[in-house]
Every structure is written in C-alpha cells, then in structure tokens.
Scaffold this motif. Sequence first.
Motif, PDB file in Angstrom:
ATOM      1  N   ASP A   1      -8.493 -12.122 -20.691  1.00 44.98           N
ATOM      2  CA  ASP A   1      -9.430 -13.157 -20.253  1.00 44.98           C
ATOM      3  C   ASP A   1      -8.943 -14.547 -20.661  1.00 44.98           C
ATOM      4  O   ASP A   1      -9.562 -15.551 -20.348  1.00 44.98           O
ATOM      5  N   GLY A   2      -7.815 -14.593 -21.373  1.00 48.79           N
ATOM      6  CA  GLY A   2      -7.153 -15.861 -21.692  1.00 48.79           C
ATOM      7  C   GLY A   2      -5.830 -15.941 -20.942  1.00 48.79           C
ATOM      8  O   GLY A   2      -5.726 -15.462 -19.822  1.00 48.79           O
ATOM      9  N   THR A   3      -4.819 -16.521 -21.600  1.00 45.67           N
ATOM     10  CA  THR A   3      -3.525 -16.705 -20.946  1.00 45.67           C
ATOM     11  C   THR A   3      -2.781 -15.382 -20.760  1.00 45.67           C
ATOM     12  O   THR A   3      -1.887 -15.288 -19.926  1.00 45.67           O
ATOM     13  N   GLY A   4      -3.105 -14.386 -21.574  1.00 47.48           N
ATOM     14  CA  GLY A   4      -2.391 -13.122 -21.490  1.00 47.48           C
ATOM     15  C   GLY A   4      -1.056 -13.129 -22.206  1.00 47.48           C
ATOM     16  O   GLY A   4      -0.293 -12.167 -22.137  1.00 47.48           O
ATOM     17  N   ILE A   5      -0.759 -14.234 -22.896  1.00 46.43           N
ATOM     18  CA  ILE A   5       0.543 -14.331 -23.575  1.00 46.43           C
ATOM     19  C   ILE A   5       0.616 -13.329 -24.730  1.00 46.43           C
ATOM     20  O   ILE A   5       1.635 -12.668 -24.926  1.00 46.43           O
ATOM     21  N   THR A   6      -0.482 -13.192 -25.461  1.00 45.48           N
ATOM     22  CA  THR A   6      -0.513 -12.195 -26.540  1.00 45.48           C
ATOM     23  C   THR A   6      -0.335 -10.791 -25.972  1.00 45.48           C
ATOM     24  O   THR A   6       0.473 -10.004 -26.458  1.00 45.48           O
ATOM     25  N   ALA A   7      -1.078 -10.489 -24.909  1.00 43.92           N
ATOM     26  CA  ALA A   7      -0.997  -9.163 -24.286  1.00 43.92           C
ATOM     27  C   ALA A   7       0.427  -8.864 -23.847  1.00 43.92           C
ATOM     28  O   ALA A   7       0.967  -7.791 -24.112  1.00 43.92           O
ATOM     29  N   GLU A   8       1.057  -9.839 -23.202  1.00 40.65           N
ATOM     30  CA  GLU A   8       2.403  -9.606 -22.677  1.00 40.65           C
ATOM     31  C   GLU A   8       3.429  -9.467 -23.802  1.00 40.65           C
ATOM     32  O   GLU A   8       4.276  -8.577 -23.767  1.00 40.65           O
ATOM     33  N   THR A   9       3.350 -10.343 -24.792  1.00 36.85           N
ATOM     34  CA  THR A   9       4.285 -10.290 -25.917  1.00 36.85           C
ATOM     35  C   THR A   9       4.226  -8.928 -26.587  1.00 36.85           C
ATOM     36  O   THR A   9       5.240  -8.272 -26.833  1.00 36.85           O
ATOM     37  N   PHE A  10       2.992  -8.505 -26.848  1.00 37.81           N
ATOM     38  CA  PHE A  10       2.781  -7.257 -27.544  1.00 37.81           C
ATOM     39  C   PHE A  10       3.209  -6.062 -26.681  1.00 37.81           C
ATOM     40  O   PHE A  10       3.903  -5.155 -27.151  1.00 37.81           O
ATOM     41  N   ALA A  11       2.814  -6.087 -25.404  1.00 36.28           N
ATOM     42  CA  ALA A  11       3.137  -4.974 -24.514  1.00 36.28           C
ATOM     43  C   ALA A  11       4.650  -4.837 -24.340  1.00 36.28           C
ATOM     44  O   ALA A  11       5.203  -3.744 -24.369  1.00 36.28           O
ATOM     45  N   ARG A  12       5.336  -5.970 -24.189  1.00 35.84           N
ATOM     46  CA  ARG A  12       6.794  -5.923 -24.027  1.00 35.84           C
ATOM     47  C   ARG A  12       7.456  -5.330 -25.260  1.00 35.84           C
ATOM     48  O   ARG A  12       8.423  -4.579 -25.169  1.00 35.84           O
ATOM     49  N   ALA A  13       6.942  -5.691 -26.437  1.00 34.40           N
ATOM     50  CA  ALA A  13       7.502  -5.164 -27.676  1.00 34.40           C
ATOM     51  C   ALA A  13       7.324  -3.641 -27.721  1.00 34.40           C
ATOM     52  O   ALA A  13       8.230  -2.912 -28.129  1.00 34.40           O
ATOM     53  N   ILE A  14       6.172  -3.159 -27.283  1.00 27.75           N
ATOM     54  CA  ILE A  14       5.939  -1.708 -27.267  1.00 27.75           C
ATOM     55  C   ILE A  14       6.806  -1.036 -26.201  1.00 27.75           C
ATOM     56  O   ILE A  14       7.396   0.018 -26.437  1.00 27.75           O
TER      57      ILE A  14
END
Lengths: 272, 272
Positions: free
Chosen positions: A11-24
């Motif tokens: 619901d925000g920029t999604g930068i946290t989601a993407e950073t974390f998902a890419r790391a996983i």
Amino acid sequence: MPNRTAFFVSDGTGITAETFARAILTQFEISPKMVRLPFVDNVDKAHQALRQINHAAHVDGKRPLVFTTVVNMDVMDVLRRDCEGMLIDMFGTFIAPLEHELGMKSNHRVGRFSDVTKSREYHDRIEAINFTLEHDDGQTNENLEKSDVILVGVSRSGKTPTSLYLALQFGLKASNYPLIPEDFERRQLPPAVLPHKKKLFGLTIDPKRLSEIRHERRPNSRYASLENCQYEVREAEALMRRAGIRILSTTHKSIEEIATIIRQDLEAKTAR
Amino acid sequence: MPNRTAFFVSDGTGITAETFARAILTQFEISPKMVRLPFVDNVDKAHQALRQINHAAHVDGKRPLVFTTVVNMDVMDVLRRDCEGMLIDMFGTFIAPLEHELGMKSNHRVGRFSDVTKSREYHDRIEAINFTLEHDDGQTNENLEKSDVILVGVSRSGKTPTSLYLALQFGLKASNYPLIPEDFERRQLPPAVLPHKKKLFGLTIDPKRLSEIRHERRPNSRYASLENCQYEVREAEALMRRAGIRILSTTHKSIEEIATIIRQDLEAKTAR
C-alpha cells in the motif's frame, strides 16, 4: 518450464516488499517474471490487483508468489479471500507475535514513507545528498569539517557512487577527493583532508579492473592503460598507508558493502 | 519505561534486515534502541552477536527484538540455541513454505550482494549513477536521448535527489533541467528536452515550502522570497501543463514515492 510470476504488493511504494522478496528469491534457482503493484491502498485497487494475480495464475498454470507488505486490513481481506497465488504476508506474519511480545496493538499505519517529508530524518537525508553532491570530486573544501565521511582514491575507484549511497541510504554527509599525480609527487594526501583522519577512508581497486572501467570511458587512452593504472593504484595505496587510514577495495565489494563497512567503522569509533 | 533494544543481524550488509525491521517497527508506538550487526557470517561472529544480544536482555530487563536475515545455517543454529531475545527469522520463516511450493531446496547463498560487482545489473546501476550525475542540473545535452527519465522543475523542487534515487535504487538513467526565467519568457520548456516528451516529468512544490527550503540556503534573498517562489512555481506549472507532461508535487511526497510513481508510469507506457 513455464515461468512463474512474482508479485510485490504494497500500500506504499513497495520498495521494502521488493527488496525483501528479491533477497528471498535469490535463495532459489528460479527467475520469475516480476510485477510491482505499489500504492494498493483501497479496496478497489485490491480487486484490480487480485484480478492481475489470478490472471497470471491461469496464464502461467502455476500459483504466483505474492509478496505483500500491505498494512491496510480491508486491502488484506480482499487479497486473502480469493487469491489464487501463494500469499506471503511479510508484515502480518510478524505483527501478531510482536503484538504479543510488546503487549500492545499495532497501529496499521501505511508505509514507512507517509508524512516522512516533514520528519527531521528526511530533511537531514536530503541535506546529506546536497552536501555530498557539492563535495563530490574535491569540488570544494568549504565546510569540509561538517563531513561525516571523507573518501580518497584514484579516478574511477568508486568514490562517487559510494558517497551518494552513504548520503541517500544512511543520511551521511560524504566528501570525496581524487588522488592525482600532484599528490603522488608531494607524497601525501591532499592537504585539506589531512586534519580529518578519523573520517578518512581510502578506496582502492585492482589495476586490471580499473583499466577495464577506464577503457569504457576513454578507450585506448594513456589514462586507461594498465601501466598507468598500476602506477596510480600503487602510489595511491602508498599515500593511504603512510597516512594510516583504512583502505577498502571496491574490486569485489559492492557500494552497499563498502558503505556498510564504513558506517560500522564510524559507529565503532564513536562508541569508543 | 526501560527501553528495549532491536538488533538487525545479517550475514551480509544487513540493509534488507534493517529496512524491513524499521517498516515493521513503525507499526508500534515504541522507539527501541537499534543495533546493527552486519557481516555475521561465521560461528565465532555468531557467538559474539549472541553475547551482545543477551547482554542487552539483562541490561534492558526485556527481551530484545532480533530481526535476522541470516542464511548461513551454522550461524542460525548458534543464534537459535541460546538467544535470550525474540528471534524474528525473516528469511527462514518463508524459506520452508517456498521450498514446498517450488518443489526445490533453497541454496542458502549468503546475501544478495555477493559477487554482485560482476553482474550486468550492478554495472548498469553504476553507469546510471554516473550518467545521472553528468546530466544533473542541465549540465549537458550530450546523450540526452539515452536518458530513461528527464525531470524539469524550478530550483530546489527536488529534481536532484529524485534523479539520484532513480539511478541508485532503480538503475534508471535520469537527467534533470532547472526551469529558469528564460524559459518562462520563452513560454516553453528547454528546447533540448522537448523531443523527449514520453520521458518528461515535471516536479512542482508548494511555494511556501519552496520558500522555506530556499531560505535555508540563501536567507532573505529575492531568490527565497515567497513572492518570487510563487511566481516561479506558477510559471513552471504553466509550462508543464502546456507541454502536457505529468506533474508531480514533492510537497508531501518523499523522493521514494515520487521515484516509484515515475517508474510505474514509465512501465505502463512501455507495456502499452
């Protein structure tokens, strides 16, 4: 093998989601198609997102991986109800145990960036970026004492990207100075930086790698020649050793790694 | 209330761990002391980290929150065994269900940044930073067509920090041009940018906020006066509207939000 799709829903920029998902995702030998769905902050957008996810499920013939950092509960309800993807609820998973541990309810505040422009931290970070840009490549000695970090190194050793990362990510004011033949002849670091040894870090790089990088900018120049690169790196490292400053090599380390080491070093000095 | 400590433990830089943990922590009305423990990549360092965590537990009289993205299993074993903190295993929690879903084992590769300096993506990102820096503030029109994004706006509307973020975080080549009285008189955007309308974005800002920002740089100047800021913003927005480009306001939006909106817009145009 048909490809799978990974969605980053926020619901925000999604930068946290993407950073974390890419790391996983680097933990697995897969290369999913990646789709970013930022700003999913109401029920309508949630339904739109759901349609995209379920469409991908049908096209791929495999459940999409849906990484989400959505905090809005109405949005999460929609996503949970009919999602044909594998929902990886990166916030929710930890919120309940943390509520229990902390003995309080979470506030479900959206995004770490909301109203951030009014915060002191944000203001300081923007100031750090401006400062760093003004103090790039030895442009000025003015206010040099206000630097949190000063980097020295030969041209193309990674000073500028590292400085900008320190400013943008960590909010540190970084200055950087190129080491040039004049310094080598004088056999000491630029006079302006000498009084600030505690903040000084030397960046170095393997001469072969440096020569490659310089050849991209100025092919077949003396500047880019291996011989010249070997000379400059040798002299620069000698200056750094003589001054007793920490030397970091950018040959195999990313700007994130170099910046993290520098911050850790500074914090250790402050703690002492 | 005695303070609680939050640890960010990683076998890499810990940037992912910290970003994610901070986002989760904003959900709670607490301000824990934050301790970063990057590069915890062997058993010895794991024991050191454990001592720090357990020491904090005793001093605080409360379980520390230990956010970890450690992939190394030997390190995780040490942390799990005698940790007196609340272990929030951000990777492990999702790895097992993902292994099941994907029908494969994870590789337990450390950090997303290892050997990254050799990757195409890293190289392109460094190139984007250099390009963006060379094309800051209308310094050059050379290779302008190679820009992924071109920003226009009055001085201090946020063009430079946004450009650098687009480059550093997203690997996008960004150019930016200041809008100046000459443009207002000519009643059109700088001629160099006009052929690139698809990549063009206008940044604007509330004149009051702009005046505050400018006063910090040049107190009591005409440049910073509210009257002048109102004039410049009005004229700049008129130029942007006339050119039919998207206008984004940096008054309440962070550079992360602006950058995300721009990337989303560019992706939508490419998809069409």
